[in-house]
Design an enzyme around this catalytic site. Structure first.
Site, PDB file in Angstrom:
ATOM      1  N   ASP A  22       0.666  -1.668  -0.443  1.00  0.00           N
ATOM      2  CA  ASP A  22      -0.076   0.179   0.148  1.00  0.00           C
ATOM      3  C   ASP A  22       1.152   1.083  -0.072  1.00  0.00           C
ATOM      4  O   ASP A  22       2.198   0.898   0.586  1.00  0.00           O
ATOM      5  CB  ASP A  22      -0.753  -0.034   0.761  1.00  0.00           C
ATOM      6  CG  ASP A  22      -1.856   1.294   1.105  1.00  0.00           C
ATOM      7  OD1 ASP A  22      -2.331   1.441   0.126  1.00  0.00           O
ATOM      8  OD2 ASP A  22      -3.153   0.765   1.976  1.00  0.00           O
TER       9      ASP A  22
ATOM     10  N   ASP B 232     -10.257   1.812  -3.975  1.00  0.00           N
ATOM     11  CA  ASP B 232     -11.196   1.578  -2.888  1.00  0.00           C
ATOM     12  C   ASP B 232     -12.683   1.428  -2.258  1.00  0.00           C
ATOM     13  O   ASP B 232     -13.428   1.149  -1.876  1.00  0.00           O
ATOM     14  CB  ASP B 232     -10.390   2.731  -0.930  1.00  0.00           C
ATOM     15  CG  ASP B 232      -9.775   2.082  -0.893  1.00  0.00           C
ATOM     16  OD1 ASP B 232      -8.999   0.992  -0.705  1.00  0.00           O
ATOM     17  OD2 ASP B 232      -8.873   3.448  -0.344  1.00  0.00           O
TER      18      ASP B 232
END
Ligand code: DGJ
Length: 738
Positions: free
Chosen positions: A488, A558
């Site tokens: 990430d 997301d």
């Protein structure tokens, strides 16, 4: 080396790059300038004289000129320069700008030599497309030189035997005796001929967090049109891709020219349309903040740009990029393996988890057919909230008192393999790493450090920082059977400066940082060759070809709401293959947009990518569990279509209240077709979806409803009948040749 890919004719050479259905032609002007002559439909290299005549460019009023050897004025600002330079009379945006030791900026490049290399050499420290055998490609290198400074620019072009694409890159070598500074070193430029300017559109993929890659299309106008990232990463805001399309071009027809930059940092791409309506396209590292010192003997390598021409519209362009990127950009064993159906705990628990809770999720996931459990953020250091512990990559014993291995074993006992989240490039101020090395982050000495999500960015231009993070990650990954990591990256870069670089090299920091990111990925893959890495950056903020070289799949957004995903996945698919797009089924109401959609629609949309889950299956009722288990079984049965299938976009969610697409095996034997409605309108007539890629003279059965059977030519020419069911409703057909 396949002989037919590169032809060079004449003593004043013309270069013909011949891929399957397109040609790219350059010629050396008598003055020495390398000129761009054609990129588009295929032409024979017997057209030497016709192309040579294009180099006879007349002088124009107010045009700059130099005298060539024959005493003839050569108009610099209207030559179609292959690699345009700054401040020597070409007034359009340059590809290269160099500051000399005396502070002057200016540069003129003349052709010096060329050579053809079998195959495709790699780019040091940079991701790139590759070949496995020299027969797959040929590479042309053309050396240009600025005589006064003795700086050489070597342009490299790879033509592939099996992919209709051209990979370009540039290296710049200072063979002089004085240092110089590169202020701009782009990867590719193309001067298109004048007439096309006002009948071309620019297509690009702007967006934001949770709204990545929303396709936009605007006609070209006089002046400059740019997409750019100055965020230190490729970004949610502008993907390093743009295309020029003939104004009527659609999914299946029209000309499209694609520019895709294999890079994950600051980038710029776009067009300048000059006074003659001539568009110049450029792509490369963003020059803002970039200054690369080239000491005598040093070489700079600019990243690769992959250029695709399609005469078969946007669909043709996408399928060429898809095949090239999944076969010769993604690398390692996972390139050719089916990707596991994963379940990620983030939205199920956020930071609130215990070992038992995670094991319960894994047990539920096993029942619905998941194969990999991924433990997301919060497992390390004293990470109980987003403001702490990044950089301390040891198990959080407050949450996992029995250690990571105990958890992994219990998950493995349920038949799932295990994956783990990292955010390697970051450090929290509240961390042991920061306390020990406060100068290891990007910062300006004596000035405030800009935080975002309460975190700072480690200075990966420093090898010792990369070494430290590698050592920490290696210790964790080798402490338990960890088969996957999610990489990430949750903020953009500010105060881009390195405590380790001298003042005259500070402008190198951003690019050196990205080289450090690539170096860490390389080291991890060398140490753990079987590791599957999924890229992520606050969702899809770093979905670019550079990362794809190391991370065969990337978390697309997301935002996993099925209706939002229609646009996000449609836009992403313009360049990136479905098998690279993480697509998960999440809970409702959706955590990003609060929308409620059926489990069936969420699954159908996720089936178009690397299928997985972002929820706790134990919260589902009996009926939902049965449905989701059946759809997971289908995902496992059809994932070869995601992996190898050709994508055809059949309805555009940006232009209508519906979306439809199909994945079809290249031999036409199987296809997965999906149709989703966003808004139902009263009294709407039925629809027929004309399919693509099927065999006309055979029949297809819908495996999901075997009573349904159609002839291939009916599906291709009349269309699959679609009934509109409800807002957010979806229908799926799994067609197999009978
Ligand atoms: C952003 C990612 O996109 C999410 O999936 C999740 O991993 C969070 N970061 C965790 O902080």
């Amino acid at each position: 080396m396949p002989a037919s890919l590169i032809h060079i004719t004449g003593s004043q050479p013309l270069f013909f790059l011949q891929s399957a259905a397109s040609s790219y032609v350059m010629g050396v002007h008598p003055q020495g300038t390398l000129c761009h002559l054609h990129w588009g439909p295929k032409v024979s290299d017997t057209a030497h004289d016709d192309f040579a005549a294009l180099l006879d460019i007349p002088q124009r009023p107010f045009s700059t000129a130099v005298l060539n050897a024959e005493g003839k004025h050569v108009p610099l600002d209207i030559l179609p320069c292959e690699y345009p330079t700054a401040n020597t009379g070409d007034f359009a945006p340059p590809a290269i700008d160099i500051e000399h030791a005396d502070g002057t900026r200016g540069f003129r490049l003349a052709y010096e030599s060329h050579r053809v290399i079998p195959g495709k050499p790699s780019l040091p420290g940079l991701p790139a497309t590759y070949v496995e055998n020299d027969n797959e490609a040929a590479t042309l290198e053309i050396t240009l030189r600025d005589t006064p400074s003795n700086i050489a620019v070597i342009l490299r072009y790879t033509v592939f035997a099996n992919h209709d694409a051209i990979a370009r890159s540039v290296r710049i070598t200072n063979a002089g005796t004085q240092s110089a500074t590169l202020r701009r070193a782009l990867s590719a430029a193309i001067d298109f001929p004048d007439a096309s300017a006002h009948s071309l559109d620019m297509i690009h993929l702007p967006g934001s967090w949770a709204r990545e890659r929303w396709l936009e299309r605007q006609p070209l106008h006089s002046g400059e049109q740019w997409i750019a990232s100055r965020r230190g990463v490729s970004s949610h805001q502008h993907n390093p891709f743009f295309a020029l399309a003939s104004s009527g071009a659609g999914e299946d027809h029209g000309e499209v020219f694609g520019f895709s930059l294999v890079y994950s940092g600051n980038h710029v791409g776009g067009i300048d349309v000059d006074q003659y309506a001539r568009p110049r396209a450029l792509t490369g590292i963003h020059p803002d903040g970039f200054a690369w010192r080239l000491a005598p003997g040093e070489t700079f390598h600019a990243p690769e740009a992959v250029l695709v021409y399609s005469s078969r519209g946007l669909g043709g362009l996408s399928r060429t990029y898809h095949r090239l990127y999944r076969e010769r950009l993604v690398r390692g064993p996972w390139r050719d393996r089916e990707r596991p159906v994963l379940i990620n705990n983030w939205e199920a628990t956020y930071f609130e988890f215990t070992e038992d809770k995670l094991v319960a999720i894994a047990a539920g996931a096993a029942k619905i057919g998941c194969e990999l459990f991924v433990l997301d953020d919060g497992w390390f250091g004293h990470r109980t909230a987003p403001d702490r512990a990044l950089g301390d990559w040891t198990t959080n014993t407050g949450k996992l008192p029995n250690g990571l291995l105990s958890l992994v074993k219990r998950i493995n006992d349920h038949g799932l393999s295990f994956g783990l989240w990292f955010e390697p490039e970051m450090v929290s101020v509240k961390s042991t790493l920061y306390e020990t090395h406060p100068d290891w982050c990007l910062h300006f000495p004596g000035r405030p450090r800009t935080e975002s999500r309460s975190q700072l960015v480690l200075d990966f231009s420093r090898p010792e920082v990369v070494d430290n993070i590698f050592a920490q990650m290696e210790a964790v990954i080798s402490s338990a059977p960890i088969r996957y990591i999610k990489w990430d990256m949750n903020r953009h870069l500010a105060e881009i400066a390195s405590a380790a670089l001298p003042p005259e090299r500070q402008g190198e920091t951003a690019h050196r940082h990205i080289l450090g990111v690539y170096a860490l990925l390389e080291r991890l893959l060398a140490r753990f060759p079987d590791l599957l890495i999924e890229g992520c950056s606050g969702g899809g903020g770093r979905f670019d070809p550079g990362m794809l070289h190391y991370t065969p799949q990337i978390w697309t957004s997301d935002n996993s709401d099925a209706i939002s995903r229609l646009r996000i996945q449609h836009g992403t698919s313009l360049v990136y293959p479905p098998c690279t797009m993480g697509a998960h089924v999440s809970a409702v109401p959706n955590h990003q947009v609060r929308r409620t959609t059926t489990l069936r629609t969420r699954c159908h949309v996720a089936l178009a990518g690397v299928f997985g889950f972002e929820l706790d299956p134990n919260t589902l009722g009996e009926a939902d569990l049965a449905e989701v288990a059946a759809l997971t079984a289908l995902a496992r049965k059809t994932r070869h279509l995601v992996r190898h299938g050709d994508l055809h976009r059949l309805a555009d969610p940006f232009a209508s209240d519906e979306a439809a697409w199909m994945l079809v095996l290249p031999d036409g034997s199987e296809a997965l077709v999906t149709h989703v409605v966003t808004v139902i309108h009263a009294n709407r007539p039925g629809k027929r979806l004309r399919l693509r890629g099927l065999t006309p003279d055979t029949s297809y059965r819908n495996e999901l409803n075997p009573a349904e059977q159609w002839r291939g030519d009916f599906l291709l020419n009349v269309g699959l009948p679609v009934k509109y069911e409800a807002d957010f409703g979806s229908v799926l057909w799994y067609l197999r040749r009978v």
